[in-house]
Enzyme design. Structure first.
Site, PDB file in Angstrom:
ATOM      1  CG  HIS A  14       0.479   0.496  -9.658  1.00  0.00           C
ATOM      2  ND1 HIS A  14      -0.741   1.103  -9.846  1.00  0.00           N
ATOM      3  CD2 HIS A  14       0.441  -0.679 -10.330  1.00  0.00           C
ATOM      4  CE1 HIS A  14      -1.493   0.309 -10.587  1.00  0.00           C
ATOM      5  NE2 HIS A  14      -0.799  -0.770 -10.901  1.00  0.00           N
ATOM      6  NE  ARG A  23      -1.160   1.784  -0.633  1.00  0.00           N
ATOM      7  CZ  ARG A  23      -1.761   2.784  -1.300  1.00  0.00           C
ATOM      8  NH1 ARG A  23      -1.406   3.035  -2.564  1.00  0.00           N
ATOM      9  NH2 ARG A  23      -2.686   3.520  -0.723  1.00  0.00           N
ATOM     10  CG  ASP A  76     -12.333  -6.544 -22.117  1.00  0.00           C
ATOM     11  OD1 ASP A  76     -11.556  -7.465 -21.801  1.00  0.00           O
ATOM     12  OD2 ASP A  76     -13.560  -6.594 -21.896  1.00  0.00           O
ATOM     13  CB  SER A  87       2.080   3.222  -3.556  1.00  0.00           C
ATOM     14  OG  SER A  87       0.927   2.637  -4.145  1.00  0.00           O
ATOM     15  NE  ARG A 103      -4.805   1.169  -1.776  1.00  0.00           N
ATOM     16  CZ  ARG A 103      -5.540   2.197  -2.188  1.00  0.00           C
ATOM     17  NH1 ARG A 103      -5.613   2.511  -3.465  1.00  0.00           N
ATOM     18  NH2 ARG A 103      -6.200   2.943  -1.323  1.00  0.00           N
ATOM     19  CG  HIS A 138      -6.952  -1.799  -7.465  1.00  0.00           C
ATOM     20  ND1 HIS A 138      -5.724  -2.407  -7.620  1.00  0.00           N
ATOM     21  CD2 HIS A 138      -6.666  -0.530  -7.035  1.00  0.00           C
ATOM     22  CE1 HIS A 138      -4.766  -1.552  -7.280  1.00  0.00           C
ATOM     23  NE2 HIS A 138      -5.308  -0.408  -6.932  1.00  0.00           N
ATOM     24  N   PRO A 190      -7.572   8.102 -12.505  1.00  0.00           N
ATOM     25  CG  PRO A 190      -9.146   6.815 -11.414  1.00  0.00           C
ATOM     26  CD  PRO A 190      -8.323   6.856 -12.662  1.00  0.00           C
ATOM     27  CG  ASN A 191      -8.470  10.370  -7.242  1.00  0.00           C
ATOM     28  OD1 ASN A 191      -9.082  11.419  -7.157  1.00  0.00           O
ATOM     29  ND2 ASN A 191      -9.055   9.193  -7.119  1.00  0.00           N
ATOM     30  NE  ARG A 219      -4.109  10.040  -4.731  1.00  0.00           N
ATOM     31  CZ  ARG A 219      -4.243   8.901  -5.428  1.00  0.00           C
ATOM     32  NH1 ARG A 219      -3.682   8.774  -6.629  1.00  0.00           N
ATOM     33  NH2 ARG A 219      -4.939   7.915  -4.957  1.00  0.00           N
ATOM     34  CE1 TYR A 232      -0.452   6.309  -4.508  1.00  0.00           C
ATOM     35  CE2 TYR A 232      -1.839   7.676  -3.097  1.00  0.00           C
ATOM     36  CZ  TYR A 232      -1.620   6.488  -3.773  1.00  0.00           C
ATOM     37  OH  TYR A 232      -2.554   5.490  -3.724  1.00  0.00           O
ATOM     38  CG  ASN A 267      -0.595   4.873 -11.893  1.00  0.00           C
ATOM     39  OD1 ASN A 267      -1.526   4.155 -11.512  1.00  0.00           O
ATOM     40  ND2 ASN A 267       0.182   5.548 -11.059  1.00  0.00           N
ATOM     41  CD  GLU A 285      -0.313  -3.101 -13.337  1.00  0.00           C
ATOM     42  OE1 GLU A 285       0.141  -4.219 -13.694  1.00  0.00           O
ATOM     43  OE2 GLU A 285      -1.145  -2.973 -12.432  1.00  0.00           O
ATOM     44  CB  ALA A 334      -9.052   3.656  -7.888  1.00  0.00           C
TER      45      ALA A 334
END
Ligand code: DQA
Length: 145
Positions: free
Chosen positions: A99, A106, A86, A101, A110, A79, A9-10, A17, A22, A73, A97, A76
């Site tokens: 990210h 942070r 799963d 940032s 997070r 977290h 998301p986002n 954003r 970012y 990635n 994985e 949100a």
């Protein structure tokens, strides 16, 4: 080698954003950068983005038997999502994985990652270059086998 890059998301709002966190690069230019990188390395890549947890789970399940590596990635959902953890465990595809940032420096919320337990590595705080590093890591790992 077939790599699936999943953004949660986002991440479609990149460039708009919170550019101080970012950066100014758009989602479209990130995808172009990933596709060019993979083309240069003769890797097949598919990029997928969704704002919906269930759609991300579906995409991970569909990757079973099709893709050799996943770069994710989860935004949100990193977290919060046991469902993504799963799904990654279920398909057992080597996953990195990413990210943009430095999540571990942070806010406290997070600093928990559910998906991390199903990943062979985590790259944080390298901006969008982290995606390319993750792809290289998967490719090197596959080549070494
Ligand atoms: C992010 C970090 C997450 O905490 C956040 O919710 C995101 C982006 C990153 O790439 O730095 O959406 O995953």
């Amino acid at each position: 080698m077939k790599i699936l890059v999943i953004n949660g998301p986002n991440l479609n709002m990149l460039g708009i954003r919170e550019p101080d966190i970012y950066g100014c690069e758009t989602y479209a230019s990130l995808i172009k950068k990933i596709e060019e990188h993979c083309k240069a390395k003769s890797l097949y890549v598919e990029c997928y983005q969704s704002n919906h947890e269930g759609s991300l789970v579906d995409k991970i399940q569909e990757a079973y038997g099709v893709f050799d590596g996943i770069v994710i990635n989860p935004g949100a959902y990193t977290h919060t999502s046991v469902a993504l953890l799963d799904a990654l465990k279920a398909v057992s595809i080597p996953t990195v994985e990413v990210h943009i940032s430095e999540v571990d420096k942070r806010e406290g919320f997070r600093q928990t990652s559910y998906v991390r337990a199903a990943c062979i590595a985590t790259i944080t705080g390298h901006g969008t270059d982290g995606y390319l590093e993750a792809i290289d890591l998967l490719a090197e790992r596959a080549g070494a086998k």
